[in-house]
Design an enzyme around this catalytic site. Structure first.
Site, PDB file in Angstrom:
ATOM      1  N   GLU A   1      -6.098   2.073   0.159  1.00 35.57           N
ATOM      2  CA  GLU A   1      -5.407   2.667   1.075  1.00 35.57           C
ATOM      3  C   GLU A   1      -6.242   3.027   2.298  1.00 35.57           C
ATOM      4  O   GLU A   1      -6.038   2.973   3.652  1.00 35.57           O
ATOM      5  CB  GLU A   1      -4.528   3.766   0.736  1.00 35.57           C
ATOM      6  CG  GLU A   1      -3.440   3.532  -0.304  1.00 35.57           C
ATOM      7  CD  GLU A   1      -2.150   2.737   0.070  1.00 35.57           C
ATOM      8  OE1 GLU A   1      -1.821   2.911   1.461  1.00 35.57           O
ATOM      9  OE2 GLU A   1      -1.880   1.783  -0.362  1.00 35.57           O
TER      10      GLU A   1
ATOM     11  N   HIS B   1      -2.602  -5.153   3.307  1.00 27.34           N
ATOM     12  CA  HIS B   1      -2.438  -5.594   1.765  1.00 27.34           C
ATOM     13  C   HIS B   1      -2.040  -6.823   1.695  1.00 27.34           C
ATOM     14  O   HIS B   1      -2.489  -7.399   0.563  1.00 27.34           O
ATOM     15  CB  HIS B   1      -1.200  -4.528   1.319  1.00 27.34           C
ATOM     16  CG  HIS B   1      -1.690  -3.111   1.340  1.00 27.34           C
ATOM     17  ND1 HIS B   1      -2.718  -2.638   0.641  1.00 27.34           N
ATOM     18  CD2 HIS B   1      -0.910  -1.946   1.717  1.00 27.34           C
ATOM     19  CE1 HIS B   1      -2.635  -1.232   0.719  1.00 27.34           C
ATOM     20  NE2 HIS B   1      -1.743  -1.084   1.222  1.00 27.34           N
TER      21      HIS B   1
ATOM     22  N   HIS C   1      -0.834  -1.921   8.608  1.00 28.72           N
ATOM     23  CA  HIS C   1      -1.237  -1.377   7.291  1.00 28.72           C
ATOM     24  C   HIS C   1      -0.788  -2.302   6.231  1.00 28.72           C
ATOM     25  O   HIS C   1      -1.407  -2.589   5.311  1.00 28.72           O
ATOM     26  CB  HIS C   1      -0.882   0.294   6.965  1.00 28.72           C
ATOM     27  CG  HIS C   1      -0.908   0.662   5.783  1.00 28.72           C
ATOM     28  ND1 HIS C   1      -2.064   1.749   5.636  1.00 28.72           N
ATOM     29  CD2 HIS C   1      -0.610   0.551   4.382  1.00 28.72           C
ATOM     30  CE1 HIS C   1      -2.100   1.777   4.231  1.00 28.72           C
ATOM     31  NE2 HIS C   1      -1.141   1.229   3.657  1.00 28.72           N
ATOM     32  N   GLU C   2       0.553  -2.635   6.334  1.00 27.08           N
ATOM     33  CA  GLU C   2       1.034  -3.348   5.096  1.00 27.08           C
ATOM     34  C   GLU C   2       0.424  -4.630   5.193  1.00 27.08           C
ATOM     35  O   GLU C   2       0.355  -5.625   4.253  1.00 27.08           O
ATOM     36  CB  GLU C   2       2.579  -3.364   5.124  1.00 27.08           C
ATOM     37  CG  GLU C   2       3.194  -2.034   5.055  1.00 27.08           C
ATOM     38  CD  GLU C   2       2.912  -1.487   3.551  1.00 27.08           C
ATOM     39  OE1 GLU C   2       2.414  -2.055   2.569  1.00 27.08           O
ATOM     40  OE2 GLU C   2       2.373  -0.149   3.854  1.00 27.08           O
TER      41      GLU C   2
END
Length: 668
Positions: free
Chosen positions: A258, A175, A171-172
Site C-alpha cells: 500500500e 498494484h 494507486h490501483e
C-alpha cells in the site's frame, strides 16, 4: 519507480508469504492432532477403561482429513475464481460498466482508467462499480495485467473530485503493474481453504445440538453429544487460528504494498493532492461512521487485502491491521502531517445531455479554475518530458459516428488521449470495436491484397465494411504512432463479445493478415495480442512449467534475435543482441548466436512466446529486461513506434507488466 526492483521485491515477498502459510498449515495440523488426542482420551478412553490407546492410523487420518479440507477448499475456491478479476469483482457485488456508458460519473471514471492504461502501456482494464457501497474504496484484480479489472465503490464516484479519483485509479494501477494481483487472488483461495475447517466445526456443533442426549445409566465418561460439540468447537477455534495467521501474514505484505502504491499514484499523477485528497476524505468519513472505507459485502473479509483502504473496522491495530494507519500513509505522501477532509457527496450540477458535444470529459462536475489550470500545467509538463505517451488530464469525444466512408482527407483532430475521437468512439462500442480491429489489419499499399481484405469484411455486412473503410481513413491520417495502444483501449468493448463473435473476429483477423501471403511485424504483434486476450484461455492463470530462462535458451535466443533484427541495419542488430546477452550471462550467448533474418519465422516466434509465458513470475522480469536491452540504442531519445508496439506485444504475450520506460515511451 524501478520496474525490475519492484518486481523482484514483490516476488520475494510472495515467496515469504508462501513459506509463512505453509508454517501456518503445519501449526493447524499440530493443533488438530493435539486437540483430537485430548478429546479421544477424555471422550472415549474414559468410557472404556483399559482401552489400549489410539486407533491404528489415528494421527495419519487426522492429518489427511485436515489437509483434505484445506487443499480441497483452496482448489474449489481457486477453480471458482478461474476467470480472474471478473470473478472477484462479481464476488464483491460489482456491476460491469459498459465501455460506451454516457453516465457522467461513469464516463469520468472510464476516461481516467483509459488515461492510465495509455500511460502505462497495458490493455485497458474492465471497470466495475460497487453500487451498494457508499464508502470510499477500490481494488484491482486479475491473474495478469492485461486481463485486469478495476472496481470502485459508488462512494468514490460521488465523494471524490476528478483529481482524487485519478489518484485512486493510479494507486490501483500500481498494484496491476507491480505484480500484486496474482498473489492476491491466490490468497483468497488459501484463506477459504483454512476457513472451511472452522465452517466444518460449526456444522458439527449444530448437528450435535440436534442429536439425542440419552445415555445408559452404567455408561462412563461424557455423552457422545458433548464429545461431538467439543470436537466441533475445537475445529471451529483451530480454523479461526488459521484465519488469524492468514490475516496476519497477508496484512504484513499488504501494508508494504500500500505504501508503494500510494507513492506510485503520486508518480502517475505528479500531484500528492490526488491520492492524498482521497485518503484524507477516507479519514474524514471515518470520523462520521468509524470506517470511511468500510465494505458491507459479506465476502469483504475474504478480499480485504485487495482494497485501497481497510474494508472493516480494525478491532486490533498494529501488526493485525490489513492496511497502514491513514495518518502514516498521509505523512508519507505529503512529507508532513495533514488534516482529514470533509467527504460529503458532491452535488453534480452538470447535465450531460445539455452540454455541447465533446465538452464533458474533464470531469463529472465543474472544477475550479485553479484546479483546471494545475491539471493543464501538469499535462504540459508530462508532454514535455514524455512526449505523446504522457498521462492526459481530459477527454473530448463525440458520440455520433457516421458509417459512410470519408471521401476526403480526414482532419487530424485528436482527443486529450492523443487519439482521433472517431477512432476512440469506435473503440468503446462493442458493435464497432471489431471494425476497428479490421481497419488496423487492413493495408492499401498492395491493391490486390486490399481487395481481398475488403471482400472478407464485406461478408459481415455492407455497414461493417463501410465503417471499416472509414476507420482506415482515420487511421491513415494519424502521424506515426504505436497502433497497439488503440487496440488496448478497445479491449473492454471487445471482451463484451460472445464467445462465437470472438472466434469469428480472430478468424477474420487471421484471413486479413494472410491476404498478401506474408506477415509483417505489426501484423504479428496485433494477432499475438488479439489471440492472447480474446482466445478461449484469456484471463485464466497460466501454469508455470519453467523456473528460469535457462530452461528456454533457444526460445530466448529466437525472441532476442527478432527484437535485435528490428533495427535498421546488421551492425545495430549485432550490438543490440550483445547488449541483451549481457543482461543474461547465465545463457552465455555469443555474437554468432544472433539468428539470421531468414530464420525468424513469426509462427515459430509465436510458439516460443507460448512457452516463455510458462516461465515463473520471478523469471519474467529478467526476460523483459533483456528484450528492452535489445530494443533500445545508446543515446536514443525514445523507441520508434514499431519497436514500442513490438515490446508491448511481447509483454502482453508473456503476461508481464510493461515497464515505465515503455509505457511512457522514454529512455531505457
Amino acid at each position: 519507480m524501478d520496474f525490475f526492483e519492484q518486481q523482484d521485491q514483490a516476488h520475494r515477498q510472495s515467496r515469504k508469504l508462501l513459506i509463512l502459510f505453509a508454517l501456518a498449515v503445519i501449526a493447524i495440523l499440530v493443533a488438530v492432532n493435539v486437540s483430537l488426542a485430548l478429546i479421544w482420551k477424555w471422550g472415549f478412553a474414559m468410557r472404556t477403561p483399559g482401552h489400549p490407546g489410539y486407533p491404528t492410523g489415528f494421527f495419519f487420518i487426522n492429518t489427511a482429513v485436515t489437509l483434505l479440507f484445506i487443499v480441497g477448499g483452496t482448489m474449489f475456491e481457486t477453480f471458482r475464481l478461474r476467470d480472474g478479476g471478473d470473478a472477484v469483482a462479481q464476488m464483491a457485488g460489482g456491476r460491469l460498466v459498459m465501455p460506451d456508458s454516457t453516465d457522467a460519473k461513469e464516463r469520468r471514471l472510464l476516461n481516467i482508467v483509459e488515461e492510465m492504461a495509455l500511460a502505462s502501456g497495458i490493455a485497458c482494464p474492465r471497470v466495475y462499480v460497487l453500487d451498494r457501497e457508499d464508502a470510499i474504496n477500490a481494488f484491482a484484480a486479475g491473474y495478469h495485467q492485461n486481463e485486469a479489472v478495476v472496481a470502485v465503490t459508488q462512494g468514490s464516484l460521488t465523494r471524490l473530485t476528478r483529481d482524487e479519483l485519478q489518484g485512486v485509479i493510479g494507486h490501483e494501477f500500481s498494484h496491476i503493474l507491480n505484480g500484486d494481483m496474482r498473489m492476491n487472488i491466490k490468497l483468497i483461495g488459501v484463506l477459504f481453504g483454512i476457513q472451511m475447517i472452522a465452517g466444518f466445526g460449526q456444522e458439527m456443533m449444530y448437528w450435535a445440538s440436534r442429536f439425542g442426549s440419552s445415555r445408559d445409566r452404567d455408561e462412563k465418561g461424557p455423552p457422545i453429544q458433548l464429545v461431538i460439540v467439543v470436537f466441533g468447537a475445537a475445529l471451529f477455534v483451530i480454523g479461526y487460528v488459521g484465519i488469524f495467521f492468514g490475516r496476519l501474514i497477508k496484512s504484513a505484505v499488504s501494508r508494504q504494498r500500500e505504501f508503494l502504491a500510494d507513492a506510485s499514484a503520486v508518480q502517475f499523477t505528479r500531484d500528492p493532492e490526488t491520492i492524498g485528497g482521497a485518503l484524507r476524505k477516507i479519514g474524514g468519513l471515518t470520523m462520521v461512521n468509524q470506517c470511511g472505507s468500510r465494505i458491507n459485502n459479506p465476502r469483504a473479509e475474504q478480499i480485504s487485502h485487495m482494497f485501497l483502504g481497510a474494508a472493516k473496522v480494525n478491532l486490533m491495530d498494529g501488526m493485525f491491521a490489513t492496511h497502514p494507519p491513514l495518518k502514516e500513509r498521509l505523512q508519507r505522501v505529503y512529507g508532513h502531517n495533514v488534516e482529514f477532509l470533509d467527504a460529503s457527496e458532491i452535488v453534480d450540477p452538470v447535465d450531460l445531455a445539455a452540454m455541447p458535444e465533446g465538452v464533458y470529459g474533464f470531469g463529472a462536475r465543474n472544477v475550479e479554475a485553479a484546479q483546471r489550470a494545475r491539471a493543464v500545467e501538469r499535462s504540459s509538463d508530462l508532454n514535455a518530458e514524455f512526449g505523446q505517451h504522457a498521462i492526459p488530464t481530459a477527454n473530448t469525444i463525440p458520440f455520433s459516428m457516421p458509417l459512410t466512408p470519408a471521401a476526403t482527407a480526414v482532419p487530424q483532430s485528436t482527443s486529450a488521449h492523443g487519439i482521433d475521437p472517431f477512432i476512440l468512439t469506435a473503440a468503446r462500442d462493442s458493435t464497432t470495436a471489431d471494425a476497428l480491429v479490421f481497419a488496423l489489419l487492413s493495408d492499401r499499399s498492395e491493391p490486390q491484397a486490399y481487395a481481398i481484405q475488403q471482400s472478407l469484411v464485406a461478408r459481415l455486412g455492407a455497414e461493417k465494411a463501410a465503417l471499416t473503410e472509414n476507420l482506415l481513413n482515420h487511421l491513415e491520417s494519424l502521424q506515426a504512432s504505436p497502433r497497439l495502444p488503440i487496440l488496448d483501449l478497445a479491449m473492454p468493448a471487445l471482451k463484451q463479445l460472445s464467445s462465437e463473435n470472438k472466434a469469428q473476429l480472430l478468424s477474420v483477423a487471421s484471413k486479413l493478415i494472410a491476404a498478401d501471403q506474408k506477415m509483417s511485424q505489426s501484423e504479428f504483434v496485433l494477432q499475438t495480442v488479439l489471440e492472447r486476450r480474446l482466445g478461449p484461455q484469456a484471463g485464466r492463470m497460466v501454469k508455470v512449467k519453467f523456473n528460469a530462462v535457462t530452461a528456454l535458451k533457444s526460445e530466448v535466443q529466437l525472441l532476442l534475435s527478432l527484437v535485435a533484427r528490428s533495427h535498421s541495419d546488421d551492425a545495430q542488430a549485432g550490438i543490440a543482441f550483445q547488449r541483451a546477452a549481457a543482461t543474461l550471462p547465465e545463457l552465455a550467448f555469443q555474437s554468432r548466436d544472433l539468428l539470421p533474418p531468414a530464420t525468424l519465422d513469426f509462427f515459430v516466434v509465436r510458439q516460443a512466446l507460448e512457452k516463455l509465458n510458462q516461465l515463473a513470475p520471478l523469471a519474467k522480469p529478467f526476460l523483459i529486461k533483456a528484450v528492452l536491452a535489445a530494443a533500445t540504442r545508446p543515446q536514443q531519445e525514445r523507441m520508434d513506434a514499431e519497436m514500442l508496439d513490438l515490446v508491448r506485444g511481447i509483454c502482453a504475450a508473456v503476461d508481464a507488466p510493461v515497464p515505465d520506460v515503455v509505457g511512457m515511451g522514454a529512455n531505457f
